[in-house]
Write an enzyme that holds these catalytic residues in place. Sequence first.
Site: not given
Lengths: 152, 304
Positions: B54, B82, B131
């Site tokens: 994709t 993080k 999608h």
Amino acid sequence: MTDRELRVSKIENGTVIDHIPGGQALNVLAILGIDGTSGEVVSIGMNVPSDRLGRKDVVKVEDRELSQSELDVLSLIAPAATINIIRGYEVAEKHRVERPTEVSGILQCSNHNCISVDDEPITPRFEVLDDGVRCVYCDTIIRDDLPAHILV
Amino acid sequence: MRHDHITSTKQLSRGDIEAILDRASDIAADPSAYADRQEDALLGLLFFEPSTRTKMSFSAAIKRLGGDIVDMGPVDSSSVKKGESLADTVRVVEGYADALVVRHPSEGSAQMASEYVDVPLINAGDGAGQHPTQTLLDLYTIRESAGLDGLTIGIMGDLKYGRTVHSLAQALTNFDASQHFVSPESLKLPRNVRYDLHEEGSSIKEHTDLETILPSLDVLYVTRIQQERFPDESEYRAVAGEYQIDADLLSAAKDDLTVMHPLPRVDEIAYDVDETSHAKYFEQAHNGVPVRMALLDTLLEGEP
Ligand SMILES: [Zn+2]
């Protein structure tokens, strides 16, 4: 407690929420965000005999007039609830709860993989359907056991 | 098109879909006419889970329009690792790009991210959610091979967690399409998709095996059943085996049946199907570029 006895504890000013399905009073308070920490006097009658509901709960919040929009979210768990706004021991206003089109910050999504249960700066929001609610983020529909999804 | 963000096919009308597909046809017919359309445009790619295909397709699309990409790179080398929130990441990256493409493992992630940015944001897959760009290229492929109206389509495999299935089924309610859903009992369409199809007045025809409906189909859309959806491997093998097709099985189908798959496939379509005229899945994958070009071109130019 019967209706007669409840009348004994009439309040001077505030809000009386009546015709809550039996056993849902604490969930009503949870939805309203009333947990006693802000000092309001709150009285609860649970499983009071009722012609309409069989058993009903009643909640009285003194010195606080809850707004229609605050109260409409109750329609999700107490659709038959009636609201009396009390001023000087008299019923100043009477309301029914109406289903809002959306509720925000009241319920948690049941889908554990939904972005709204992740550590993101968003408030869970739900579109209100005729028979349930739908997460605006992941589309999950919650129909049964809404009280189990109340955000505390 | 009225939408700044493309997060779900539910937001797309028939008119929106046809406008994008028409533009994609134009592009496919004469790509050079579009080569400078989005010169200097930068597309921000935020892929929080790997999806080489994709991502490559979006990269090719913006580059063929004359633009370029800025890529967050893999998650393990980014600030996300993080502990940065998605909301923060997209607010930073929108300053670097003219449009964003987001792939994220959580359902609703694209919807949430779109609430934080002003540049157009495209959902490239949100968990088991949606999608929509896959659906646009699916619809383009169907329109080319079988036509979108009067269509009888079978959608088979993992209908519960398959985001391409959810997006496609919802988009097809805009067309005169008869949808048949073929899956094991445990992987049927989820409640929210059934609700939407019902609201759109589509009847939901469900089957646990393909044989009975195969001869009536114009299109068969196959998706992968993943092993992780089953408690153990033997159960998976037993169930998944029921939803594999090969050339022999397709002899019962119409001569002009179109077989599609969002790819990658593993063993749900046997290699011998590739040699038949039914196989359209590679063409389908190739269509991703003109269709994504059409969508990006539309979003980046604002009102058409
Ligand atoms: Zn959700």
